[in-house]
Design an enzyme around this catalytic site. Structure first.
Site, short mmCIF file in Angstrom:
data_model
loop_
_atom_site.label_atom_id
_atom_site.label_comp_id
_atom_site.label_asym_id
_atom_site.label_seq_id
_atom_site.Cartn_x
_atom_site.Cartn_y
_atom_site.Cartn_z
N THR A 25 3.66 67.27 59.86
CA THR A 25 4.10 67.39 61.24
C THR A 25 4.75 66.07 61.61
O THR A 25 4.49 65.06 60.97
CB THR A 25 2.87 67.61 62.16
OG1 THR A 25 2.19 68.79 61.76
CG2 THR A 25 3.24 67.73 63.62
N SER A 30 7.69 68.82 55.74
CA SER A 30 6.65 69.13 56.72
C SER A 30 7.20 69.54 58.07
O SER A 30 6.43 69.90 58.96
CB SER A 30 5.73 67.93 56.91
OG SER A 30 6.38 66.89 57.59
N ARG A 50 0.36 82.49 61.42
CA ARG A 50 -0.60 81.44 61.83
C ARG A 50 0.13 80.39 62.68
O ARG A 50 1.17 79.89 62.32
CB ARG A 50 -1.21 80.79 60.59
CG ARG A 50 -2.17 79.61 60.87
CD ARG A 50 -1.49 78.26 60.79
NE ARG A 50 -2.43 77.14 60.84
CZ ARG A 50 -2.05 75.87 60.95
NH1 ARG A 50 -0.77 75.57 61.02
NH2 ARG A 50 -2.94 74.91 60.99
N THR A 74 -1.10 64.78 63.94
CA THR A 74 -0.80 65.43 62.67
C THR A 74 -2.13 65.64 61.96
O THR A 74 -3.12 65.00 62.28
CB THR A 74 0.13 64.58 61.79
OG1 THR A 74 -0.50 63.32 61.53
CG2 THR A 74 1.46 64.31 62.48
N GLY A 75 -2.12 66.53 60.98
CA GLY A 75 -3.35 66.81 60.25
C GLY A 75 -3.84 68.21 60.51
O GLY A 75 -3.07 69.06 61.00
N THR A 129 6.83 70.91 63.71
CA THR A 129 6.21 71.08 62.39
C THR A 129 6.60 72.39 61.72
O THR A 129 6.99 73.35 62.40
CB THR A 129 4.67 71.07 62.55
OG1 THR A 129 4.07 71.02 61.25
CG2 THR A 129 4.17 72.31 63.26
N1 GLY Z 1 -0.96 69.89 62.51
C1 GLY Z 1 -0.07 70.82 62.02
C2 GLY Z 1 -0.69 72.14 61.74
O1 GLY Z 1 -1.88 72.22 61.46
O2 GLY Z 1 0.02 73.12 61.83
#
Ligand code: GLY
Length: 381
Positions: free
Chosen positions: A224, A97, A252, A275-276, A242
């Site tokens: 992340t 991650s 993105r 995170t998430g 991340t």
């Molecule tokens: N929280 C990490 C992402 O959505 O890239």
């Protein structure tokens, strides 16, 4: 908070590392019997991070939070300490991650995001969609230290890193990440015949199915690491790094490199990072919201819970709701205030069969407690 303490002993405590951190000013005084002076505004040193902050280990066997705590209590700069902590995770090929070994985008290219904020200096830096550098957190720190800017992106972030002396690698993908990407391609794009919308939905479904099949750690799909630290002097700093959403559309950028979203630090108040699902966090600038909650007197836990309610209120699109009409994704926040109070807060406290946890290090050593959750069950229920 004011503590009566002998200055020489205080300095010794700050530089002695984890073990001495447990001694209060009074007990130190009782030991030394030395003359007293007033040391203003001390805090309980603490480091919080995502749960992977207690998994990867460095050559000395320390995890991210333990390394950062050791450096903070040894008197090192708090931002240097939390970055050194997350570097352990960035460099671990087994953590899919973050950094090296992170899951790639839809074209099989690893693109990384990172941000740093220094509370006392009131400075920040970030990079987004950077390729070829294993430790984007260190490049973000260079943006903070060496430029007038807060965010450099894409190929130019890589050029900036090269100019700062970072090693640029042609491809950061590991064999493990490449095999997982090939499996995702096999599941989503067997005949190149789906229209773009159906294909995107199929891509998301296949990604979630790979999580359900146990191929990808649920925490690594939007994986992340955020890590925030507080020193005994109440200095607060944070970092988030991340590889972003697995199989994302190339280019993105998620919440991690965006100040106020994936990370926010106010040296007078505290820090929060996440995170998430980054899109939920970007929409509400939730880390900023949490720090503002603490500025208005809320505890880390209460500020986090109030912000979770905002995430729920902002989530109205049907495709983002589960059968209970609640968000079908999770977000987790790692929160500290300037005094060293802390919390891990999430929308949901369960991920599959497992409780959602965060990494913590205090004078009692590293631990991985469960988070406080707003909603029962899991995002999928
Ligand atoms: N929280 C990490 C992402 O959505 O890239």
């Amino acid at each position: 908070m004011k503590t009566r303490i002998n200055r020489r002993t205080f300095v010794a405590t700050a530089s002695a590392g984890v073990g001495l951190g447990a001694l209060s000013g009074q007990s130190l005084l009782a030991q030394t019997g030395a003359p007293q002076i007033l040391i203003p505004t001390s805090a309980k040193p603490v480091v919080v991070a995502a749960a992977n902050g207690n998994q990867s280990k460095d050559a000395e066997g320390l995890t991210c939070v333990a390394r950062a705590f050791q450096m903070i209590t040894a008197g090192r700069d708090v931002l240097d300490a939390v970055i050194a902590g997350v570097n352990i995770v960035e460099l671990d090929p087994e953590d899919t991650s973050v950094g090296y070994g992170g899951l790639p985008n839809a074209e099989g290219v690893v693109q990384l995001d990172a941000s740093v904020m220094h509370g006392p200096l009131k400075r920040a830096g970030a990079v987004a969609a950077i390729q070829g550098v294993r430790t984007p957190s260190l490049v973000a720190q260079k943006v903070m230290q060496e430029t007038d800017h807060h965010l450099i992106v894409g190929l130019d972030a890589q050029k900036f890193a090269r100019s700062m002396g970072f090693k640029i690698e042609p491809d950061l993908i590991t064999e493990k990440a490449r095999q997982l990407w090939l499996e995702w391609k096999r599941r989503t794009d067997p005949g190149h015949y789906l229209d773009p919308k159906t294909r995107a939905e199929a891509g998301h479904r296949a990604g979630l199915a790979m999580v359900a099949d146990g191929l990808i750690d649920p925490d690594h799909y939007y994986g992340t690491i955020n890590c925030n630290g507080v020193s005994a002097k109440g200095e607060v700093c944070g970092v988030t790094t991340t590889s972003g959403l697995a199989w994302k559309i190339p280019g993105r950028v998620g919440d991690s490199p965006i100040l106020g979203a994936g990370l926010y630090v106010d040296g007078e108040v505290g820090a929060a990072g996440s995170t998430g699902r980054g899109e939920a966090n970007l929409f509400g600038l939730i880390s900023f919201l949490i720090v503002e909650g603490m500025r208005h007197g809320l505890t880390p836990k209460d500020a986090g819970m109030a912000a979770m309610k905002r995430v729920v209120a902002n989530t109205v699109e049907k495709r983002l709701l589960n059968q209970r009409g609640k968000p079908n994704f999770n977000v987790t926040y790692y929160i500290v205030n300037k005094s060293g109070d802390h919390a891990g807060v999430a929308l949901y406290g369960q991920s599959g069969k497992n409780p959602v946890r965060y990494a913590l290090c205090t004078e009692n050593g590293p631990s991985t407690p469960t988070v406080e959750a707003l909603l029962p069950g899991t995002a999928e229920d």
